[in-house]
Design a protein around this motif. Structure first.
Motif, PDB file in Angstrom:
ATOM      1  N   LEU A 163       0.812  -1.211   0.000  1.00 33.58           N
ATOM      2  CA  LEU A 163       0.000   0.000   0.000  1.00 33.58           C
ATOM      3  C   LEU A 163       0.849   1.266   0.000  1.00 33.58           C
ATOM      4  N   CYS A 164       2.007   1.197   0.672  1.00 36.13           N
ATOM      5  CA  CYS A 164       2.865   2.362   0.795  1.00 36.13           C
ATOM      6  C   CYS A 164       4.221   1.904   1.323  1.00 36.13           C
ATOM      7  N   VAL A 165       5.110   2.867   1.481  1.00 35.08           N
ATOM      8  CA  VAL A 165       6.425   2.610   2.070  1.00 35.08           C
ATOM      9  C   VAL A 165       6.602   3.610   3.208  1.00 35.08           C
ATOM     10  N   ILE A 166       7.145   3.146   4.325  1.00 37.05           N
ATOM     11  CA  ILE A 166       7.478   4.056   5.426  1.00 37.05           C
ATOM     12  C   ILE A 166       8.969   3.956   5.666  1.00 37.05           C
ATOM     13  N   GLU A 167       9.637   5.104   5.544  1.00 42.60           N
ATOM     14  CA  GLU A 167      11.079   5.167   5.758  1.00 42.60           C
ATOM     15  C   GLU A 167      11.342   5.434   7.233  1.00 42.60           C
ATOM     16  N   ASN A 178      10.394   0.458   4.549  1.00 46.44           N
ATOM     17  CA  ASN A 178       9.566  -0.669   4.964  1.00 46.44           C
ATOM     18  C   ASN A 178       8.276  -0.675   4.158  1.00 46.44           C
ATOM     19  N   GLU A 179       8.040  -1.740   3.399  1.00 45.06           N
ATOM     20  CA  GLU A 179       6.805  -1.861   2.637  1.00 45.06           C
ATOM     21  C   GLU A 179       5.672  -2.221   3.587  1.00 45.06           C
ATOM     22  N   ILE A 180       4.582  -1.485   3.496  1.00 40.78           N
ATOM     23  CA  ILE A 180       3.410  -1.768   4.314  1.00 40.78           C
ATOM     24  C   ILE A 180       2.416  -2.511   3.431  1.00 40.78           C
ATOM     25  N   GLU A 181       2.127  -3.745   3.810  1.00 44.35           N
ATOM     26  CA  GLU A 181       1.245  -4.605   3.022  1.00 44.35           C
ATOM     27  C   GLU A 181      -0.143  -4.659   3.647  1.00 44.35           C
ATOM     28  N   SER A 182      -1.124  -4.877   2.788  1.00 42.55           N
ATOM     29  CA  SER A 182      -2.499  -4.998   3.242  1.00 42.55           C
ATOM     30  C   SER A 182      -2.695  -6.353   3.918  1.00 42.55           C
TER      31      SER A 182
END
Length: 160
Positions: free
Chosen positions: A117-121, A127-131
């Motif tokens: 869904l997005c990436v958080i640095e 860090n890939e944020i997955e559903s």
């Protein structure tokens, strides 16, 4: 004043559109500043005072909680059918894998379990944020390249 009361106060101030609110009681001082377009986000300063008077603290905190609840309850009932995807870490929220790539998801996109869904640095790690569920993206709650806190809502998803 408890942490939940402070968080509710921050949300209330952010929704009200006020740029700065100061609250002073005998045992605590709180200043909440919401950013302009140049500096997005909220900054909260809390200063604990040495003396503590519990009865007065409860009298002051209670009306704020009631005001917050009455103001936010209509919005909460509208969004109750949606599932909120929250940030698992503190960092910087990115909607794209890199500046020249397309967005991971847009409003209206159907997502499946495991979709990114997005990436958080955080600390130079992306860090890939997955559903964790399937559904349809209803609302994206954070702007691209914005700082996010732990447990901050990122997306609203319609699971149906």
């Amino acid at each position: 004043m408890e942490l939940k009361d402070i968080q509710n106060l921050i949300k209330f101030v952010a929704k009200s559109g006020a740029s700065e609110v100061k609250l002073e009681m005998e045992d605590i001082k709180i200043t909440i500043k919401t950013g302009s377009d140049d500096h997005k986000g909220e900054m909260t300063y809390i200063q604990q005072m040495p003396s503590m008077s519990v009865p007065q603290q409860q009298m002051v905190a209670q009306p704020q909680s009631q005001a917050t609840t009455s103001e936010t309850s209509p919005a909460a009932t509208e969004d109750s059918k949606y599932v909120t995807i929250k940030s698992p870490i503190i960092g910087t929220f990115y909607r794209k894998p890199s500046p020249d790539k397309p967005m991971f998801v847009e409003v209206g996109d159907n997502i499946g379990t495991g979709d990114v869904l997005c990436v958080i640095e955080a600390m130079k790690l992306f860090n890939e944020i997955e559903s964790e569920m399937s559904g349809k993206i209803v609302k994206i709650l954070v702007d691209d390249a914005s700082p996010v806190e732990f447990d901050q809502p990122l997306f609203l998803v319609d699971p149906s």
